[in-house]
Design a protein around this motif. Structure first.
Motif, PDB file in Angstrom:
ATOM      1  N   VAL A  61       0.850  -1.199   0.000  1.00 10.81           N
ATOM      2  CA  VAL A  61       0.000   0.000   0.000  1.00 10.81           C
ATOM      3  C   VAL A  61       0.884   1.248   0.000  1.00 10.81           C
ATOM      4  O   VAL A  61       0.617   2.211  -0.731  1.00 10.81           O
ATOM      5  CB  VAL A  61      -0.939  -0.009   1.232  1.00 10.81           C
ATOM      6  N   ALA A  62       1.949   1.202   0.794  1.00 10.50           N
ATOM      7  CA  ALA A  62       2.845   2.361   0.870  1.00 10.50           C
ATOM      8  C   ALA A  62       3.472   2.652  -0.494  1.00 10.50           C
ATOM      9  O   ALA A  62       3.581   3.805  -0.907  1.00 10.50           O
ATOM     10  CB  ALA A  62       3.934   2.114   1.905  1.00 10.50           C
ATOM     11  N   LEU A  63       3.858   1.584  -1.198  1.00 10.96           N
ATOM     12  CA  LEU A  63       4.472   1.759  -2.523  1.00 10.96           C
ATOM     13  C   LEU A  63       3.497   2.411  -3.496  1.00 10.96           C
ATOM     14  O   LEU A  63       3.844   3.352  -4.213  1.00 10.96           O
ATOM     15  CB  LEU A  63       4.867   0.394  -3.085  1.00 10.96           C
ATOM     16  N   ILE A  64       2.266   1.898  -3.500  1.00  8.05           N
ATOM     17  CA  ILE A  64       1.244   2.446  -4.403  1.00  8.05           C
ATOM     18  C   ILE A  64       0.968   3.907  -4.035  1.00  8.05           C
ATOM     19  O   ILE A  64       0.900   4.781  -4.907  1.00  8.05           O
ATOM     20  CB  ILE A  64      -0.052   1.600  -4.321  1.00  8.05           C
ATOM     21  N   ALA A  65       0.853   4.174  -2.724  1.00  6.03           N
ATOM     22  CA  ALA A  65       0.568   5.542  -2.271  1.00  6.03           C
ATOM     23  C   ALA A  65       1.733   6.474  -2.599  1.00  6.03           C
ATOM     24  O   ALA A  65       1.536   7.619  -3.014  1.00  6.03           O
ATOM     25  CB  ALA A  65       0.285   5.544  -0.775  1.00  6.03           C
TER      26      ALA A  65
END
Lengths: 294, 359
Positions: free
Chosen positions: A172-176
């Motif tokens: 999720v952090a990567l996508i965000a």
């Protein structure tokens, strides 16, 4: 080349793949559907046709309902926590500071590790005799005596959720983070000049660019969390007292532990249907996102 | 009291010095254009005024108050960006009122201000739309509206017309001029387009390599360029620049050996033997009717282009290129040799080494 012969050639080229797909997905699926209407055991006779008996029993059975609640709890809490943690981590990693690139690389690590490795690692951390969590909590005085985090029904599911979050929030952090980097600098500057505070900036500048990618991450992670099997199987096998049993574990137990192939198949198909609904939501979302970009 | 004072402002990024001591004092109601090519430091200077970048040295004063270290929102400025920078999920109405909303201006007052601004910019019909439903020109109007509504001391524009097509750019330029004349606002405007600079500014600062080459009215910058760079940057086609050496009989052009008489106002400015650059604007050249007392250039015509309003003639004097803008009905063809004359006061002289104007 005419349209017809092009179409023929396209079909010919796709045929091998199609044949493999039918062999590994189509046929087992049809067989499973057939199986779900019988009382077949895993070994032995083919079983008798019992109509929708398996489905009725499964849906009305308390096992299924309890497991559905456990799965929903696991999926909702872990995905929610992953989204919050992921966005916070992305916001942090989007700031300028020394060592940012290294930290960005390190963050991916939990997600990149095989689930089995992850699960084993967390079993060690939670270990009731020599686990790091017990040691840390007793040393700082938050705990009087060592506990069996995975052995108590009250704490097992929460412990699993924490382990699952640790593994999956980096995605999720990567996508965000990717989405954050797409926020135009001019709009950020304009909001500063306009006097927007940190919350208003997040709400009116960052969030519009974050919302689309986050929705995709949310649905993908929810589907994954709904199907969860491996991390639970390695850490608790659905126990203690079925307190961490999710739908996939129930399917496995029904079909392989209790050797009830027929009702196991019906259960598997119900889970497939639930996941298909989520997948349809994902497809609709992707279409909507693609539409809004044109 | 000046509306804006920039005092010896410097900016360094590591070892690179992008602003090397900028001094500008702007009176209330002035329209200052920072003009220069990419990388000259004009946008950095604008960002320092806005508070979006920190100065490495010097001071910026708005309304007599030093604003160094003051948050952009507290500087009493508004800014319009090249990319419009509208909030994508807010309506035009809320976009315009956003700055007031963040400053907790009462709703009724805010509503009145938004309506007045929308009327001024003729975008009342667009108030309920989202930015994605607007054309480029409409978006820029909204961005201008968002700046106007706050009535700040200084407006900052960062290449606001660059993303518009040619026709719309001209219309919006005129609109900006009209707004400035009507409202009497103080504006700092960054552009690399010298036409925008000439038409909009009350003063132009031509920048190069982090320095101001010339600060003056459009007339001064155009008619009395302080350096060779300014002479070449402002004006289209650019000023003709010819290398020459000062002789006893006049200016001897490199390559061709042609001699041009030294105009009266430049006599005594340069001594014999000095290397100079002669500057003559293409529009100052005209076909010589007959040999006379005026300076003249013998040109071999290479290319003739009709642009519509004028005939652009390109040729050579010796090895040096010369461009002339003539009336469109002039009959000319490539390959002929011609004599061009120009008024004495249309000639500019620059030192070949320092590139400074000689007057």
């Amino acid at each position: 080349m005419s349209g017809t012969s092009m179409t023929t050639r396209a079909w010919l080229l796709m045929l091998p793949l199609l044949a493999v797909m039918i062999a590994v997905i189509g046929w087992p699926l049809i067989d499973t559907i057939h199986l779900s209407f019988t009382d077949a055991k895993l070994v032995g006779t083919a079983g008798n046709f019992v109509g929708i008996d398996n489905y009725v029993k499964t849906i009305t059975g308390s096992n299924f309902q309890r497991t559905l609640v456990t799965t929903a709890k696991f999926a909702i809490i872990s995905v929610f926590a992953e989204m919050v943690l992921g966005v916070l981590a992305a916001l942090l990693l989007n700031q300028e500071f020394r060592g940012r690139t290294m930290l960005r690389g390190l963050m991916i690590l939990p997600w990149a590790l095989p689930t089995v490795v992850n699960a084993t690692l967390w079993r060690l951390i939670y270990n009731p005799e020599y686990g790091a969590l017990n040691a840390a909590l007793t040393q700082i005085g938050l705990l009087d005596a060592y506990r069996s985090w995975l052995g108590e029904p009250g704490t097992a599911l929460a412990s699993l959720i924490i382990a699952d979050c640790w593994k999956n929030f980096p995605l999720v952090a990567l996508i965000a983070l990717a989405a954050l980097q797409a926020v135009p600098r001019d709009i950020q500057a304009a909001s500063l000049v306009d006097g927007a505070g940190p919350f208003a900036r997040f709400r009116f500048v960052t969030l519009p660019y974050l919302a689309g990618p986050l929705m995709v991450a949310l649905v993908l992670r929810t589907i994954e969390a709904f199907k969860v099997f491996d991390i639970i199987w390695v850490m608790t096998r659905g126990g203690p007292a079925n307190s961490t049993r999710t739908l996939s574990i129930l399917v496995y137990q029904e079909a392989f532990s209790f050797q009830r192939a027929g009702s196991g198949a019906s259960l598997a198909l119900i889970v497939t249907l639930l996941v298909a609904v989520l997948a349809a939501a994902y497809a609709a979302l992707v279409r909507k996102t693609a539409g809004s970009n044109t | 009291m000046s509306a804006l004072e920039i005092q010896n402002v410097r900016k360094t990024y590591g070892a690179v010095e992008t602003l090397k001591g900028i001094d500008i004092s702007l009176e209330s109601g002035e329209f200052l254009v920072l003009l220069g090519s990419s990388g000259c430091g004009k946008s950095t200077l604008l960002n320092i005024i806005a508070g979006l970048a920190e100065a490495s040295g010097g001071d910026v004063r708005i309304g007599g108050r030093s604003v160094l270290g003051v948050h952009p929102k507290d500087r009493d400025i508004a800014m319009v960006f090249q990319s419009y920078a509208l909030y994508p999920n807010l309506s035009v109405h809320r976009n315009i009122g956003f700055g007031l909303e963040m400053r907790k201006v009462p709703t009724a007052e805010r509503e009145k201000a938004v309506q007045e601004t929308a009327k001024l910019l003729q975008i009342e019909a667009l108030l309920d739309r989202k930015p994605s439903q607007l054309s480029g020109g409409q978006r820029q109007r909204v961005a201008i509206g968002r700046a106007l509504v706050r009535k700040p001391q200084v407006f900052l524009f960062d290449e606001p017309l660059s993303n518009l097509d040619a026709k719309l750019r001209m219309e919006t330029r005129t609109e900006l001029k009209r707004l400035h004349q009507m409202l009497g606002t103080t504006i700092v405007y960054v552009t690399h387009d010298q036409i925008e600079a000439m038409t909009l500014a009350t003063r132009i600062a031509v920048m190069r390599n982090g320095r101001i080459e010339q600060l003056g009215t459009p007339e001064e910058v155009y008619n009395r360029p302080a350096t060779l760079y300014v002479a070449g940057f402002v004006g289209s086609p650019p000023m003709n620049v010819l290398s020459a050496v000062v002789g006893d009989d006049g200016l001897r052009l490199d390559g061709s050996g042609q001699v041009i008489a030294l105009p009266g106002h430049l006599k005594g400015v340069v001594a014999a033997g000095r290397c100079v650059k002669i500057g003559v604007r293409p529009e100052a050249l005209r076909l010589a009717a007959e040999p006379g007392g005026q300076p003249a250039l013998q040109v071999e015509v290479e290319v003739v282009e009709l642009t519509g309003p004028e005939l652009v003639v390109t040729g050579r004097v010796g090895g040096q290129r010369v461009t002339a803008c003539l009336p469109p009905r002039t009959w000319l063809e490539a390959g002929v040799a011609l004599s061009f004359t120009f008024d004495e006061d249309a000639m500019h002289l620059f030192d070949a080494e320092t590139e400074q104007a000689l007057r």
